[in-house]
Design a protein around this motif. Structure first.
Motif, PDB file in Angstrom:
ATOM      1  N   SER A 439       9.667  -3.672 -70.609  1.00  0.00           N
ATOM      2  CA  SER A 439       9.783  -3.010 -71.840  1.00  0.00           C
ATOM      3  C   SER A 439      11.005  -2.373 -72.260  1.00  0.00           C
ATOM      4  N   HIS A 440      11.098  -1.346 -71.425  1.00  0.00           N
ATOM      5  CA  HIS A 440      12.148  -0.270 -71.497  1.00  0.00           C
ATOM      6  C   HIS A 440      13.369  -0.871 -70.633  1.00  0.00           C
ATOM      7  N   GLY A 441      13.144  -1.630 -70.443  1.00  0.00           N
ATOM      8  CA  GLY A 441      14.258  -2.023 -68.853  1.00  0.00           C
ATOM      9  C   GLY A 441      15.142  -3.467 -70.187  1.00  0.00           C
ATOM     10  N   ALA A 442      14.114  -3.881 -71.049  1.00  0.00           N
ATOM     11  CA  ALA A 442      14.695  -4.237 -72.918  1.00  0.00           C
ATOM     12  C   ALA A 442      15.617  -3.884 -73.278  1.00  0.00           C
ATOM     13  N   ALA A 443      15.027  -2.551 -73.898  1.00  0.00           N
ATOM     14  CA  ALA A 443      16.030  -1.350 -74.561  1.00  0.00           C
ATOM     15  C   ALA A 443      17.271  -0.775 -73.846  1.00  0.00           C
ATOM     16  N   ILE A 444      17.497  -0.936 -72.393  1.00  0.00           N
ATOM     17  CA  ILE A 444      18.034  -0.926 -71.709  1.00  0.00           C
ATOM     18  C   ILE A 444      19.134  -1.448 -72.168  1.00  0.00           C
ATOM     19  N   VAL A 445      19.191  -2.815 -71.958  1.00  0.00           N
ATOM     20  CA  VAL A 445      19.941  -3.975 -71.829  1.00  0.00           C
ATOM     21  C   VAL A 445      20.344  -4.039 -73.071  1.00  0.00           C
ATOM     22  N   VAL A 446      19.943  -3.915 -74.060  1.00  0.00           N
ATOM     23  CA  VAL A 446      20.490  -3.983 -75.040  1.00  0.00           C
ATOM     24  C   VAL A 446      21.374  -2.641 -76.115  1.00  0.00           C
ATOM     25  N   ALA A 447      21.135  -1.294 -74.920  1.00  0.00           N
ATOM     26  CA  ALA A 447      21.478  -0.050 -75.672  1.00  0.00           C
ATOM     27  C   ALA A 447      23.259  -0.230 -74.607  1.00  0.00           C
ATOM     28  N   VAL A 448      22.863  -0.467 -73.459  1.00  0.00           N
ATOM     29  CA  VAL A 448      24.605  -1.239 -72.817  1.00  0.00           C
ATOM     30  C   VAL A 448      24.636  -2.556 -73.802  1.00  0.00           C
ATOM     31  N   VAL A 449      24.649  -3.061 -74.538  1.00  0.00           N
ATOM     32  CA  VAL A 449      25.964  -4.016 -75.139  1.00  0.00           C
ATOM     33  C   VAL A 449      25.812  -3.523 -76.048  1.00  0.00           C
ATOM     34  N   PHE A 450      25.308  -2.342 -76.731  1.00  0.00           N
ATOM     35  CA  PHE A 450      25.677  -1.770 -78.038  1.00  0.00           C
ATOM     36  C   PHE A 450      26.737  -0.733 -77.275  1.00  0.00           C
ATOM     37  N   LEU A 451      26.778  -0.174 -76.644  1.00  0.00           N
ATOM     38  CA  LEU A 451      27.274   1.010 -75.978  1.00  0.00           C
ATOM     39  C   LEU A 451      29.488  -0.234 -75.903  1.00  0.00           C
ATOM     40  N   LEU A 452      28.782  -1.194 -75.253  1.00  0.00           N
ATOM     41  CA  LEU A 452      29.710  -2.276 -75.634  1.00  0.00           C
ATOM     42  C   LEU A 452      30.509  -2.171 -76.181  1.00  0.00           C
ATOM     43  N   ARG A 453      29.793  -2.018 -77.788  1.00  0.00           N
ATOM     44  CA  ARG A 453      30.828  -3.048 -78.638  1.00  0.00           C
ATOM     45  C   ARG A 453      31.501  -1.580 -79.650  1.00  0.00           C
ATOM     46  N   VAL A 454      30.383  -0.447 -78.977  1.00  0.00           N
ATOM     47  CA  VAL A 454      30.853   0.463 -79.322  1.00  0.00           C
ATOM     48  C   VAL A 454      32.119   0.054 -78.908  1.00  0.00           C
ATOM     49  N   ALA A 455      33.154   0.279 -77.402  1.00  0.00           N
ATOM     50  CA  ALA A 455      33.705   0.336 -76.910  1.00  0.00           C
ATOM     51  C   ALA A 455      35.276  -0.239 -77.469  1.00  0.00           C
ATOM     52  N   GLY A 456      34.523  -1.421 -77.780  1.00  0.00           N
ATOM     53  CA  GLY A 456      35.341  -2.768 -78.575  1.00  0.00           C
ATOM     54  C   GLY A 456      35.835  -2.386 -79.544  1.00  0.00           C
ATOM     55  N   VAL A 457      35.285  -1.861 -80.841  1.00  0.00           N
ATOM     56  CA  VAL A 457      35.633  -1.435 -82.003  1.00  0.00           C
ATOM     57  C   VAL A 457      36.764  -0.262 -81.563  1.00  0.00           C
ATOM     58  N   ARG A 458      36.164   0.823 -80.954  1.00  0.00           N
ATOM     59  CA  ARG A 458      37.679   1.921 -80.835  1.00  0.00           C
ATOM     60  C   ARG A 458      38.546   1.543 -80.118  1.00  0.00           C
ATOM     61  N   ARG A 459      38.472   0.478 -79.433  1.00  0.00           N
ATOM     62  CA  ARG A 459      39.591   0.312 -78.969  1.00  0.00           C
ATOM     63  C   ARG A 459      40.822  -0.925 -79.810  1.00  0.00           C
ATOM     64  N   ALA A 460      39.967  -1.660 -80.465  1.00  0.00           N
ATOM     65  CA  ALA A 460      40.834  -2.155 -81.667  1.00  0.00           C
ATOM     66  C   ALA A 460      40.920  -1.488 -82.725  1.00  0.00           C
ATOM     67  N   GLU A 461      40.404  -0.791 -82.988  1.00  0.00           N
ATOM     68  CA  GLU A 461      41.380   0.697 -83.584  1.00  0.00           C
ATOM     69  C   GLU A 461      42.133   1.716 -83.647  1.00  0.00           C
TER      70      GLU A 461
END
Length: 488
Positions: A439-461
């Motif tokens: 259950s918490h492993g699923a949260a970790i996976v989605v959190a990693v996707v979210f962090l990659l999304r944040v990093a991608g947005v910042r690189r684009a900016e």
């Protein structure tokens, strides 16, 4: 010259008076908010007290564990529905009226339960389940979405941290005293105490001037400018530039919705108002799914440690967790006061990873001293994610903020409710460590996707900013000062 000097002195005097008036207004608003948090903490104590007392009462009245599950399911379902409609309510009514009647409703339904004859107890319990679930969500969304209007944009992290601290203290007190209250004075007295906490909060809300709701005036105040290059500042994935862009687009969407031209629900427009906002709310729902696993698995794991007295480990675990949560709030408040910044979206992502990993480790069979440290870390990370998440949603325009918080509450209730069903079935076949790990492993996976999304947005900016800097000042564009472009 004398006139000019007088004008300058007058301007300075006006600025000084303005600063003094602003400081005084800030102090008054913060004092009022502390009173509101005190009332909220009292009612939260009642909420956590009745979570224990009502579940025990349901089981004692019906004699069936299934009835407890049905009671919790109805409570979560009513919170789910309330999350869908609270945004519309905040667009029509003030936040103060919603918070007031939410507490009045909870107090009234507890009185109905106390006065109900034996033949009507089942119906009264279902009414309690519906009203407590719905009104709890209404109050929470109204409070969180209105904090920027109550204390100002630049103090929202402090206010969020303070409210979470009050709720954590109330949780410890409620869980710790529930067994004592029920065993010493009985269910009726426990329900009377619960009703009194809601009345106390209602009186606090009624006496205070509370801003927010009714669309919050149709527009949100612009957030303060974040320091350039700040990794911890609030905004759309930490960038104030994209936050303002998101606010502008969101405002247009809100206007279109009001004029009847919208094609999507306002709540989903709120999620589209800033990059990654929808993924952030989805992560919150998955996190709630993970939370259901450790809540269900803790009694089973505690029984395996000490079958004669399983409540000891559960109580100790939550007390240490709360200490970590409260400690994190103190650090966050001091950080916000010293730097004027909040933990940002990255804090939410990293905090979710640490919190989920800590809850998994708590069931790994470590010595009790190590488990206590793990519980402390889990509480601190949970406090960090709560402040970061709430503060981030509060950057939305006021016309969309209530809808976003309502949809978030819906996702959280859905994740927790579905999780309780699936986890309960899984715990019959698998160990607590395995169930919590998945259950918490699923949260970790989605959190990693979210962090990659944040990093991608910042690189684009950053790439976009570098391109703008390269274009600025080119003579062939005529962007520079005419004296430099025209050399003679």
């Amino acid at each position: 010259m004398t006139s000019g000097t007088g004008s300058a002195d007058g301007s300075k005097a006006d600025e000084t008076d303005g600063d003094t008036r602003k400081a005084r207004d800030t102090a008054v608003s913060e004092r009022r908010f502390r009173f509101l948090v005190a009332g909220y903490a009292v009612s939260s104590y009642g909420t956590f007290l009745n979570m224990v007392a009502l579940n025990l009462f349901v089981y004692e009245t019906t004699g069936r564990a299934l009835a407890m599950g049905l009671f919790m399911a109805v409570r979560l379902a009513s919170g789910f529905v309330a999350g869908l409609v609270v945004g519309g309510l905040l667009a029509r009514f003030s936040a103060k009226s919603i918070m007031l009647w939410a507490n009045v409703g909870q107090g009234a339904v507890m009185l109905v339960l106390i006065l109900a004859p034996d033949g009507m107890l089942t119906g009264a319990l279902m009414a309690v389940s519906v009203v407590i679930g719905a009104c709890g969500t209404l109050f929470m969304v109204a409070l969180r979405s209105s904090i920027p209007e109550m204390v100002g944009e630049d103090r929202r992290a402090w206010a969020n941290s303070l409210s979470i601290t009050g709720r954590s203290l109330a949780m410890v007190a409620g869980f710790a005293s529930a067994g004592v209250v029920v065993s010493l004075v009985g269910y009726t007295a426990a329900f009377l105490v619960d009703m009194a906490t809601f009345v106390a909060c209602a009186v606090t809300v009624a006496l205070l001037p509370i801003a927010g709701g009714k669309g919050a005036g149709g527009s949100a105040p612009e957030a303060p400018e974040a320091p350039e290059g700040s990794e911890g500042s609030e905004g759309s994935e930490g960038s104030e530039r994209s936050e303002r862009s998101g606010d502008s687009g969101a405002g247009k969407d809100a206007s279109a919705a009001k004029s009847g031209r919208r094609r999507r629900p306002v709540a989903f427009l709120a999620l589209a108002a800033a990059p990654g906002m929808g993924l952030m709310v989805a992560l919150r729902g998955v996190d709630a799914f993970g939370s259901s696993s450790h809540n269900a698995a803790l009694p089973i794991y505690s029984t395996s440690l000490d079958a004669s007295n399983p409540a000891v480990f559960v109580s100790a675990f939550w007390c240490v967790w709360a200490l970590g949560n409260i400690g994190a709030q103190q650090v966050i408040q001091r950080y916000a006061q010293r730097t004027g910044r909040s933990v940002g979206a990255l804090g939410f992502g990293y905090g979710t990873v640490v919190m989920s990993a800590a809850f998994i480790a708590a069931f790994a069979g470590f010595p009790l001293a190590v488990t206590a440290v793990i519980a402390l870390i889990a509480g601190a990370a949970d406090g960090l994610t709560e402040v970061a998440y709430t503060s981030h949603l509060q950057t939305l325009p006021a016309t969309l903020r209530g809808h976003a918080f309502g949809l978030s509450a819906t996702f959280e209730n859905l994740g927790f409710g579905v999780g309780m069903i699936l986890v309960a079935a899984a715990l019959d076949r698998f160990s607590p460590l395995a169930v919590v790990g998945w259950s918490h492993g699923a949260a970790i996976v989605v959190a990693v996707v979210f962090l990659l999304r944040v990093a991608g947005v910042r690189r684009a900016e950053r790439t976009g900013l570098r391109k703008e800097e390269a274009v600025e000042g080119r003579p062939d564009r005529g962007d520079r000062d005419g004296a430099e472009v025209s050399r003679g």
